[in-house]
Enzyme design. Sequence first.
Site, PDB file in Angstrom:
ATOM      1  N   ASP A 390       0.733  -1.249  -0.212  1.00 63.55           N
ATOM      2  CA  ASP A 390      -0.502   0.129   0.238  1.00 63.55           C
ATOM      3  C   ASP A 390       0.809   1.093   0.239  1.00 63.55           C
ATOM      4  OD1 ASP A 390      -2.710   0.731   0.593  1.00 63.55           O
ATOM      5  OD2 ASP A 390      -2.064   1.435   2.111  1.00 63.55           O
ATOM      6  N   GLU A 419       1.687  -0.331  -5.499  1.00 64.35           N
ATOM      7  CA  GLU A 419       0.998   0.269  -5.792  1.00 64.35           C
ATOM      8  C   GLU A 419       0.709   1.653  -5.189  1.00 64.35           C
ATOM      9  OE1 GLU A 419      -3.736   2.090  -3.571  1.00 64.35           O
ATOM     10  OE2 GLU A 419      -1.642   2.105  -2.736  1.00 64.35           O
TER      11      GLU A 419
END
Lengths: 672, 672
Positions: A390, A419
């Site tokens: 993330d 990401e």
Amino acid sequence: MGKPTDLDLPDEGRLRVVIERVTPEVDAGRYPIKRVVGEEVVVEADIFADGHETLRAVVQYRAPGAREWREAPMTLLGNDRWRAEFSVEQLGRYTYAVVAWVDHFKSWQKDLGKKVQAQQDVAVDLLVGARLVEAGAGRARGGDARQLRTWAQELGAVEGRSVEERVALGSSRALGDLMAAYPERGLAARSEPELEVVVDPVLARFGAWYEFFPRSFGARPGGHGTFKDCAAQLERVAAMGFDVVYFPPIHPIGRAYRKGKNNNPVCAAGEPGSPWGIGGAEGGHKSVHPELGTLEDFRGLVRRARELKLEVALDIAFQCSPDHPYVKEHPGWFRQRPDGTIQYAENPPKKYQDIYPFEFETEDWRGLWVELKSVFEFWIEQGVRVYRVDNPHTKAFGFWEWCLNQLKAKHPELIFLSEAFTRPRLMYRLAKLGYTQSYNYFPWRNSKAELTEYFLEITRPPVADFFRPNLWPNTPDILPQYLQDSGRPAFMIRLVLAATLGASYGIYGPAFELCEATPRVPGAEEYLDSEKYELKRWDLGAAHSLQDLITRVNRVRRENAALQTNDGLVFHAIDNDQLLAYTKATPDGGNTILTVVNLDPHHTHHGWLELPLAPFGLAPRQSYQMHDLLTGARFLWTGARNYVELNPQYAPAHIFRLRQRVRTERDFDYFL
Amino acid sequence: MGKPTDLDLPDEGRLRVVIERVTPEVDAGRYPIKRVVGEEVVVEADIFADGHETLRAVVQYRAPGAREWREAPMTLLGNDRWRAEFSVEQLGRYTYAVVAWVDHFKSWQKDLGKKVQAQQDVAVDLLVGARLVEAGAGRARGGDARQLRTWAQELGAVEGRSVEERVALGSSRALGDLMAAYPERGLAARSEPELEVVVDPVLARFGAWYEFFPRSFGARPGGHGTFKDCAAQLERVAAMGFDVVYFPPIHPIGRAYRKGKNNNPVCAAGEPGSPWGIGGAEGGHKSVHPELGTLEDFRGLVRRARELKLEVALDIAFQCSPDHPYVKEHPGWFRQRPDGTIQYAENPPKKYQDIYPFEFETEDWRGLWVELKSVFEFWIEQGVRVYRVDNPHTKAFGFWEWCLNQLKAKHPELIFLSEAFTRPRLMYRLAKLGYTQSYNYFPWRNSKAELTEYFLEITRPPVADFFRPNLWPNTPDILPQYLQDSGRPAFMIRLVLAATLGASYGIYGPAFELCEATPRVPGAEEYLDSEKYELKRWDLGAAHSLQDLITRVNRVRRENAALQTNDGLVFHAIDNDQLLAYTKATPDGGNTILTVVNLDPHHTHHGWLELPLAPFGLAPRQSYQMHDLLTGARFLWTGARNYVELNPQYAPAHIFRLRQRVRTERDFDYFL
């Protein structure tokens, strides 16, 4: 004459061969290129020397952990460009370099031929050749050495043998081959720096991902789903043909500043909070949220997935809820404010008080790095090989290079998906530093021009050598405008684009299957009633579900090797800006897929497609069959220019397999 | 938690800024870029860090021999690309690098502004700011330190000052500027490797060269010309506007295998031989051919040339006649054959028995290198600063890098022109290794497509950063086909092309002026009765001489700064494939030259030229004057599309200076 000292002379000035522009490489060798097991590395280099002598060159390559270098001979392509290839069969880091030298014997053979042809006197030349062969004998072993010594004597024999005999020997293939086996490489040049290729599993290149929130699949309505409850969902996802099932964070969720439904700063009692608000009294990044089950339950899920040929991907988000154990144990890993509080995440005027970012400028950066790496190590021990990370672009780049390389040195099978939806340079940097795959701008590339330009950039070197796109038409964070406006056809279009433009693609599954398209507020790219903040019940059996189409697309991907890589992507001219056409083909031409997509979800479009014939082995007026793998329909096409029409309500795309007509002795049409 | 040892941690993991893609650079910094005195080096880099903080960046640069680095602040262009420039004022090697850091104070100021605007509580933020300013005071000196300390106290004063006052102080430009003067650069990143720029004299970029054989300008008909005889010729060449006068080798010429007229292997008594057959009983590369005069005569010629603002360029050809003193003194520098003879030059079946090449794989390569370098040193002592080097691609590349760098370290004013008519990679390599200028493929680029493609390649980065073309329409070795076929117009066309496409150009002067166009045999690109093998008498006053045109073209070059560089070269569309149009302009737009050339020496051609207006500051319907500097004619043009017609018999080219119309209060046309 000056004395040859204090003159900054090189160690070896007799080295005459130059090696330049070795490819593939990333940033002059600062980073490795990427390949998967079984692929070829095609190495090219500019190689030349002063003068006109014949050169020889090899690519040296070394498998991970091997001590020996292997060599692949290079061939001259023209204009001083040379090429060789080697295949990578093991996971891990290979090393490669180019070595080249002047081949004095080959040069001599070549000149001898020309002089003989010009009827020049070659008496002295034969003596020169004898010397070269004698030297070759000195490098050879056993019988080869004896043979060369004999030939050297015969070449140099001014009596007893005719010049014609000696010329024939000197020009002979047998002598050339034996001399080539024992080259004089004392003055060989070697390219610098040594280059590296990281070899990943095939799943790093080719795979379909399916994301869902386990907590939304509780056995009883309204109840919190558990890992055990997910078993049925795993089977469904596997049956649809996915390769990776990916979960948002599975750790305990903090209570301080916990977000309510629709990102409400105030959380009602009983609301589950966001899985990205990581850490609470129950533990942090190495713990499982109790309502999902136990660590043993999770391991059981991973085992079950693997039986179904699914990899479980975990989301690793390096940030903490204020309740995370790290906050008390390592206050120095966070930014302390003068009032004694800890700095929460903010992007003024936005505040994220439920999130404490790590402070990568902490004095104890070593402790922080080691601990963060150990989070991966913990989940690797639980059997997880695939990680979606993330927001990696908000953590120090140096950390990622160190962490990913350390992990992959021990576990070269790992896959890390970055990401990072951010600026291009940062996304590329993360890929160079070690991320296996990357999220990218696909969600915002909708028009023909946008898609063409972007995919030409990311599927060709230099970018393709380090950056592997994973295409997501939606994520829990992103409901693109395009999907909001146009109903089911828009979802079908984006699915086909993702699955055929990208060897790797993924969907935030339940919402995608059901064409969920309601934004939080008009214009926002976020879901209304986002699953990030609440449990959802998905009616996956609904009639408008895309389950069948998705299953079919995934089967087409598995059955057609051309769709399992981005290497062969070529766009083709079609005289309608709403129609996008592209092929992918295997290098041997055995599998060629032409995809044509109507990008307009509202209207039927038609156009004339121009397909270059020569690359596909087609003659100008030849007929061939286009077999639509989505509908089963078969079209007989002829020549370069053919008609296409697509109704988005029915089928917004063709995924054609090109089948060439072969005439048999019976002269019936027969399609390979 | 693991112990942070044995983990291959970097020395400083807190360094968060990334610097990538620094330009200009050649081969990742392996070679220097090139500039001339007074030019700008425009440095760009991708610079970014994790997160959203404000960055600052500077280019650090250091003059040759200086100890101190100077800094030029970079500005953000967008998309993480930053730029700064510095100018190079001294000859020699400058070094440069990019340094960048996170500006915590600037980030704080930016966030403070956003929070205040959103009416958020900033009490703690002001305390954070006070800490940052206090730290800044610690880095500052004297009054600045006291000022910052005072401001830190005011910012942090929770009593006695209103929040509004403290916010105003925190946001103030004065505080921002003073903090910017004392940045925290402890965690600054610096680009690697340090890059270099070799700064040459302006003549390296801009100059017109004139080549002639001194021996052909004897005072009495048929007699061997001497340096003294050349004085008049020097004056004529200077009057024509040339900057460099260049002589073929001036050394003693060997007698063994001396070549006769038209390269005859048999030389008649009294024939002078080729100046490239270097070395005899009278000496070698450090001697003067006795028939040309003495070394003192030569020095006198160099002095006279310099009075005329001419540089004398010498041809250095590293090869020996069999009579060269080196052959006896250093037999190891040549390739010995088994029969006791020395290997002459050959490219089978061609033999060059009058030439012994040096053997760069000799064991005594150090002795050879040092001696060859000393040849240049000898002529440097005689006052020669400009060298044309013969066939450098047949000598070891490593030698050139060492030799040229050694010489330029002591004599940064030197100019070396590489005479390598060979494959592209070799030509570029020689330029990278240290050659100041390069011969190139201009003689064989004739059509519009060929010229456009080639000049786009060599006048733009990356090539233009290391390769400076010197354009020669002819040389004593090369009489291109184009010049053979079409008489005087062909010479005019090639002159204008060379002198306007190239800031540096040259002619093998007498033959060019007189449009000498007879090949040795049809199809060959060599001159009949080549001056290489005999004395010539040139009737330089002939009516068909191009002397006037050449003089005019050189004056136009001197009067128009746009023609003194290749940087601004842009080709323009014109609807006739025989017409080539291009502009060069100074960066400030003060001087813009449009050249239009009729490439067809046989026919008049006309066409419509499309000139983009915006780059030249012209409005769409504006009128402007095109002043032809060759003929003096003036044309009033309007807008982007204008008509051009060129008769090759009369004037095959326009060299237009763009003069913009300016309206005065009297509304008469007035041209700047």
